[in-house]
Write a protein that holds these residues in place. Structure first.
Motif, mmCIF file in Angstrom:
data_model
loop_
_atom_site.group_PDB
_atom_site.id
_atom_site.type_symbol
_atom_site.label_atom_id
_atom_site.label_comp_id
_atom_site.label_asym_id
_atom_site.label_seq_id
_atom_site.Cartn_x
_atom_site.Cartn_y
_atom_site.Cartn_z
ATOM 1 N N SER A 127 -61.071 -15.463 -72.055
ATOM 2 C CA SER A 127 -60.419 -14.866 -70.885
ATOM 3 C C SER A 127 -59.307 -15.760 -70.363
ATOM 4 N N LYS A 128 -59.562 -17.061 -70.348
ATOM 5 C CA LYS A 128 -58.575 -18.009 -69.828
ATOM 6 C C LYS A 128 -57.300 -17.988 -70.660
ATOM 7 N N ILE A 129 -57.427 -17.989 -71.970
ATOM 8 C CA ILE A 129 -56.230 -18.011 -72.812
ATOM 9 C C ILE A 129 -55.505 -16.666 -72.774
ATOM 10 N N LEU A 130 -56.263 -15.567 -72.648
ATOM 11 C CA LEU A 130 -55.628 -14.254 -72.496
ATOM 12 C C LEU A 130 -54.868 -14.164 -71.180
ATOM 13 N N GLN A 131 -55.465 -14.653 -70.114
ATOM 14 C CA GLN A 131 -54.793 -14.623 -68.817
ATOM 15 C C GLN A 131 -53.532 -15.472 -68.841
ATOM 16 N N PHE A 132 -53.584 -16.591 -69.549
ATOM 17 C CA PHE A 132 -52.394 -17.423 -69.714
ATOM 18 C C PHE A 132 -51.275 -16.628 -70.388
ATOM 19 N N LEU A 133 -51.590 -15.927 -71.476
ATOM 20 C CA LEU A 133 -50.576 -15.128 -72.181
ATOM 21 C C LEU A 133 -50.022 -14.020 -71.294
ATOM 22 N N ILE A 134 -50.896 -13.363 -70.558
ATOM 23 C CA ILE A 134 -50.465 -12.302 -69.640
ATOM 24 C C ILE A 134 -49.495 -12.871 -68.609
ATOM 25 N N ASP A 135 -49.865 -13.979 -67.998
ATOM 26 C CA ASP A 135 -49.012 -14.591 -66.977
ATOM 27 C C ASP A 135 -47.687 -15.072 -67.566
ATOM 28 N N GLU A 136 -47.759 -15.771 -68.665
ATOM 29 C CA GLU A 136 -46.594 -16.414 -69.261
ATOM 30 C C GLU A 136 -45.626 -15.419 -69.897
ATOM 31 N N TYR A 137 -46.146 -14.419 -70.563
ATOM 32 C CA TYR A 137 -45.283 -13.527 -71.332
ATOM 33 C C TYR A 137 -45.084 -12.154 -70.697
ATOM 34 N N SER A 138 -46.097 -11.605 -70.090
ATOM 35 C CA SER A 138 -45.932 -10.276 -69.500
ATOM 36 C C SER A 138 -45.341 -10.368 -68.102
ATOM 37 N N TYR A 139 -45.945 -11.160 -67.244
ATOM 38 C CA TYR A 139 -45.454 -11.259 -65.873
ATOM 39 C C TYR A 139 -44.147 -12.046 -65.764
ATOM 40 N N LYS A 140 -44.043 -13.192 -66.419
ATOM 41 C CA LYS A 140 -42.840 -14.017 -66.299
ATOM 42 C C LYS A 140 -41.693 -13.543 -67.184
ATOM 43 N N SER A 141 -42.007 -12.985 -68.352
ATOM 44 C CA SER A 141 -40.956 -12.616 -69.310
ATOM 45 C C SER A 141 -40.859 -11.116 -69.554
ATOM 46 N N ASN A 142 -41.727 -10.348 -68.900
ATOM 47 C CA ASN A 142 -41.683 -8.894 -68.974
ATOM 48 C C ASN A 142 -41.858 -8.344 -70.390
ATOM 49 N N LYS A 143 -42.734 -8.955 -71.166
ATOM 50 C CA LYS A 143 -43.007 -8.518 -72.535
ATOM 51 C C LYS A 143 -44.319 -7.739 -72.575
ATOM 52 N N THR A 144 -44.405 -6.839 -73.548
ATOM 53 C CA THR A 144 -45.638 -6.102 -73.801
ATOM 54 C C THR A 144 -46.491 -6.909 -74.768
ATOM 55 N N LEU A 145 -47.772 -7.065 -74.447
ATOM 56 C CA LEU A 145 -48.720 -7.748 -75.326
ATOM 57 C C LEU A 145 -49.552 -6.697 -76.044
ATOM 58 N N GLY A 146 -49.850 -6.918 -77.296
ATOM 59 C CA GLY A 146 -50.683 -5.994 -78.054
ATOM 60 C C GLY A 146 -51.761 -6.730 -78.810
ATOM 61 N N LEU A 147 -52.844 -6.029 -79.110
ATOM 62 C CA LEU A 147 -53.927 -6.585 -79.917
ATOM 63 C C LEU A 147 -54.739 -5.443 -80.513
ATOM 64 N N LEU A 148 -55.546 -5.771 -81.498
ATOM 65 C CA LEU A 148 -56.496 -4.824 -82.065
ATOM 66 C C LEU A 148 -57.895 -5.305 -81.720
ATOM 67 N N VAL A 149 -58.772 -4.346 -81.465
ATOM 68 C CA VAL A 149 -60.175 -4.682 -81.244
ATOM 69 C C VAL A 149 -61.007 -3.805 -82.178
ATOM 70 N N ASP A 150 -61.957 -4.431 -82.841
ATOM 71 C CA ASP A 150 -62.873 -3.735 -83.743
ATOM 72 C C ASP A 150 -63.742 -2.786 -82.920
ATOM 73 N N LYS A 151 -63.869 -1.548 -83.374
ATOM 74 C CA LYS A 151 -64.703 -0.577 -82.654
ATOM 75 C C LYS A 151 -66.160 -1.034 -82.581
#
Length: 188
Positions: A127-151
């Motif tokens: 969670s901590k590293i995901l929140q870092f990416l969200i803050d750093e790239y989505s909020y500060k740089s306005n980028k869309t983050l994507g990932l795949l999750v196994d069903k």
């Protein structure tokens, strides 16, 4: 605890953590169900520049001067460029063709995988590293983050949804049924 860009000297630890996160998929890629061979493949790729699993495409969490978690993360538009050296490496090491489905695309920064050391799992590092990416790239740089999750991994999906990721479609990656999620900055 410190989140920082990975360095080449982190490659061995990165390889071990990536293998924890994607063991079955690596075996599909290399065509051998061998921990030793999968480790060798990942150590080779993480220590080299300009490829999908390179240390250059990783952020790590360091605690007491040890790497305890990693996220492998890159621009989806560069997937084919980053995958080409992996194709060459698999061909040379295992005499095997490597051509999985495209797991990402132009328009998103792709979170390929997150690995947390076994003795640190369940302590919120993912969670901590995901929140870092969200803050750093989505909020500060306005980028869309994507990932795949196994069903077959409802706990991971629950975490991603809780953090604000949304399901955008479904796909299959090396025989696994996956859901494609994205996080977009809604504060625009």
């Amino acid at each position: 605890m410190l989140i920082r860009k990975a360095k080449v000297e982190d490659s061995k630890e990165i390889a071990e953590l990536l293998l924890l996160a994607m063991e079955d998929i690596v075996y599909q890629f290399i065509g051998i169900n061998s921990l030793e061979q999968a480790t060798r493949f990942l150590e080779n790729s993480t220590s080299q520049p300009s490829n999908q699993y390179s240390y250059e495409n990783c952020w790590v969490i360091e605690s007491n001067q040890e790497v305890v978690a990693v996220v492998n993360f890159y621009d989806g538009a560069k997937l084919q460029e980053l995958r080409a050296p992996i194709h060459t490496l698999i061909k040379s090491m295992f005499d095997r063709e490597y051509s999985p489905e495209d797991e990402t695309q132009k328009g998103e920064l792709y979170i390929d995988c997150i690995g947390v050391r076994l003795d640190r799992q369940g302590k919120g590092l993912g969670s901590k590293i995901l929140q870092f990416l969200i803050d750093e790239y989505s909020y500060k740089s306005n980028k869309t983050l994507g990932l795949l999750v196994d069903k077959d991994n409802p706990n991971a999906k629950k975490l991603y949804l809780k953090l604000g990721f949304e399901i955008i479609d479904e796909m299959t990656l090396v025989g696994k049924e996956m859901e494609h999620l994205q996080f977009k900055n809604k504060n625009l």
